[in-house]
Design a protein around this motif. Structure first.
Motif, PDB file in Angstrom:
ATOM      1  N   UNK A  70       0.858  -1.177   0.000  1.00 29.00           N
ATOM      2  CA  UNK A  70       0.000   0.000   0.000  1.00 29.00           C
ATOM      3  C   UNK A  70       0.899   1.232   0.000  1.00 29.00           C
ATOM      4  N   UNK A  71       0.599   2.172  -0.893  1.00 29.94           N
ATOM      5  CA  UNK A  71       1.399   3.385  -1.016  1.00 29.94           C
ATOM      6  C   UNK A  71       0.570   4.591  -0.568  1.00 29.94           C
TER       7      UNK A  71
ATOM      8  N   UNK B 206       5.474   3.568   2.160  1.00 29.57           N
ATOM      9  CA  UNK B 206       5.172   2.196   1.745  1.00 29.57           C
ATOM     10  C   UNK B 206       4.767   1.370   2.961  1.00 29.57           C
ATOM     11  N   UNK B 207       3.640   0.675   2.846  1.00 26.20           N
ATOM     12  CA  UNK B 207       3.146  -0.185   3.914  1.00 26.20           C
ATOM     13  C   UNK B 207       2.951  -1.595   3.391  1.00 26.20           C
TER      14      UNK B 207
ATOM     15  N   UNK C 232      12.197   7.946   9.403  1.00 27.74           N
ATOM     16  CA  UNK C 232      11.553   8.564   8.258  1.00 27.74           C
ATOM     17  C   UNK C 232      12.534   9.016   7.181  1.00 27.74           C
ATOM     18  N   UNK C 233      13.763   8.525   7.223  1.00 26.29           N
ATOM     19  CA  UNK C 233      14.661   8.720   6.093  1.00 26.29           C
ATOM     20  C   UNK C 233      14.405   7.604   5.076  1.00 26.29           C
ATOM     21  N   UNK C 234      14.836   7.790   3.818  1.00 27.24           N
ATOM     22  CA  UNK C 234      14.612   6.748   2.821  1.00 27.24           C
ATOM     23  C   UNK C 234      15.154   5.386   3.269  1.00 27.24           C
ATOM     24  N   UNK C 235      14.358   4.366   3.057  1.00 27.55           N
ATOM     25  CA  UNK C 235      14.569   2.967   3.418  1.00 27.55           C
ATOM     26  C   UNK C 235      14.104   2.637   4.826  1.00 27.55           C
ATOM     27  N   UNK C 236      13.488   3.613   5.496  1.00 25.41           N
ATOM     28  CA  UNK C 236      12.716   3.296   6.680  1.00 25.41           C
ATOM     29  C   UNK C 236      13.473   3.203   7.982  1.00 25.41           C
TER      30      UNK C 236
END
Length: 349
Positions: free
Chosen positions: A28-29, A53-54, A217-221
């Motif tokens: 889910x986006x 992304x979830x 909350x940086x890219x790649x979680x």
């Protein structure tokens, strides 16, 4: 908003979150909203640079929505060797070692063929989806997921994706996976510089970037969700867990460890030559791994290493965070680390 946690700790013992224990059937986006959207806008001049992304609440550049399900469904080969890590943990360094061990120490090919072609980052087309110049170059070879799918076996693949976003067949085919982790303070400093260099992130917002990182909350979680999932799996026979600091401390020892895991025999002379090839100075000068030719071609000869911009392979030092973090920020990192690794037996220098 806190992200979904892949591992829970009860009384100091790691337990699996049953909702996240298997690969998701679909992703889910969501649009990033609120405070995070404002900070992303400030950093990247684009409030829509990342999507949420979830499951997992993982922020990734927007191009990921065009390949997320393809990655989940892709075929995994038993003779694959994967290097997986959070960004800026020494994965380029480790991948070069792994590729050479898997290709009979073919230094000629390693020096002539860029690493992103012979051992590609699975999701690189998504990672660079906001960088039109780099993406245009990469797309001359095709979408990175398709490129990995067409690689001849044995394949050498790199990824920064969290465990549950990797192909579903990783759980059943069980290829060799080498995971590399790094002290998050050094990692975060390096990641900040990487985003400034490659993604042209606005400078002067180091503490805002660290705040995003500490909140996952940086890219790649979330960092700890990423690392602890593999730490939990470290005793599985197809998984080797490495630390960047150990590679720096005794590279020969780690070369032998990786060679044994990959079932490769090396003479002492071969180990010494490999150690020399993988030294920081050699890696920084190696155009096949440091992206200098690509960036010079796309953004000008003076783009890397000049005008206060770092090289792709920047310093390679342990403890460089001390040059960047205030006592208050250091204390926040230390508390965050202590809270997350308590009861796990994981530690970092």
């Amino acid at each position: 908003m806190a992200s979904t946690v892949l591992l829970n700790k009860h009384n100091g013992v790691l337990t699996k979150n049953s909702e996240e224990d298997t690969k998701p059937k679909r992703l889910i986006y969501k649009t990033v909203e609120g405070k995070d959207r404002d900070i992303i806008h400030k950093l990247y001049n684009n409030p829509n640079a990342l999507i949420d992304v979830h499951p997992g609440g993982i922020l990734i550049p927007t191009g990921y929505k065009d390949m997320g399900e393809c990655i989940l469904d892709m075929e995994v080969h038993p003779d694959d060797t994967w290097v997986v890590s959070y960004p800026r943990t020494g994965s380029t360094w480790t991948q070069e070692l792994v590729w050479l061990l898997g290709n009979n120490l073919n230094y000629e090919a390693a020096s002539q063929i860029p690493q992103h072609i012979r051992a590609p980052l699975l999701e690189i087309s998504a990672v660079m989806s906001n960088e039109e110049d780099i993406l245009g170059y990469l797309n001359t070879y095709g979408n990175s997921v398709d490129i990995v799918g067409m690689l001849p076996s044995p394949r050498f693949i790199k990824s920064h994706l969290a465990w549950h976003l990797l192909p579903k067949q990783m759980e059943t085919v069980k290829p060799k996976i080498i995971y590399v982790a790094r002290n998050p303070k050094d990692m975060c400093v390096s990641y900040y510089h990487y985003c400034s260099l490659i993604h042209r992130m606005n400078g002067g917002y180091f503490e805002e970037f660290c705040d995003l990182f500490l909140r996952g909350r940086t890219p790649m979680g979330p960092f700890w969700d990423h690392v602890l999932r593999f730490w939990e799996k470290r005793h599985e026979p197809n998984i080797l867990f490495l630390k960047y600091e150990d590679l720096k401390k005794d590279l020969q020892k780690e070369i032998k460890k990786v060679a044994k895991f990959m079932e490769k025999s090396l003479s002492e002379d071969e180990i010494s030559k490999l150690e020399d090839y993988l030294s920081f100075g050699s890696m920084q000068k190696n155009p096949a791994v440091n992206l200098a030719p690509l960036m010079s071609n796309l953004r000008g000869e003076d783009y890397m290493g000049a005008k206060n911009r770092p090289n792709f392979i920047r310093k390679g030092k342990v403890g460089d965070w001390k040059n960047y973090m205030s006592p208050e920020l250091t204390a926040r990192f230390d508390k965050w680390t202590e809270d997350n690794i308590h009861g796990t037996d994981l530690s970092f220098d």
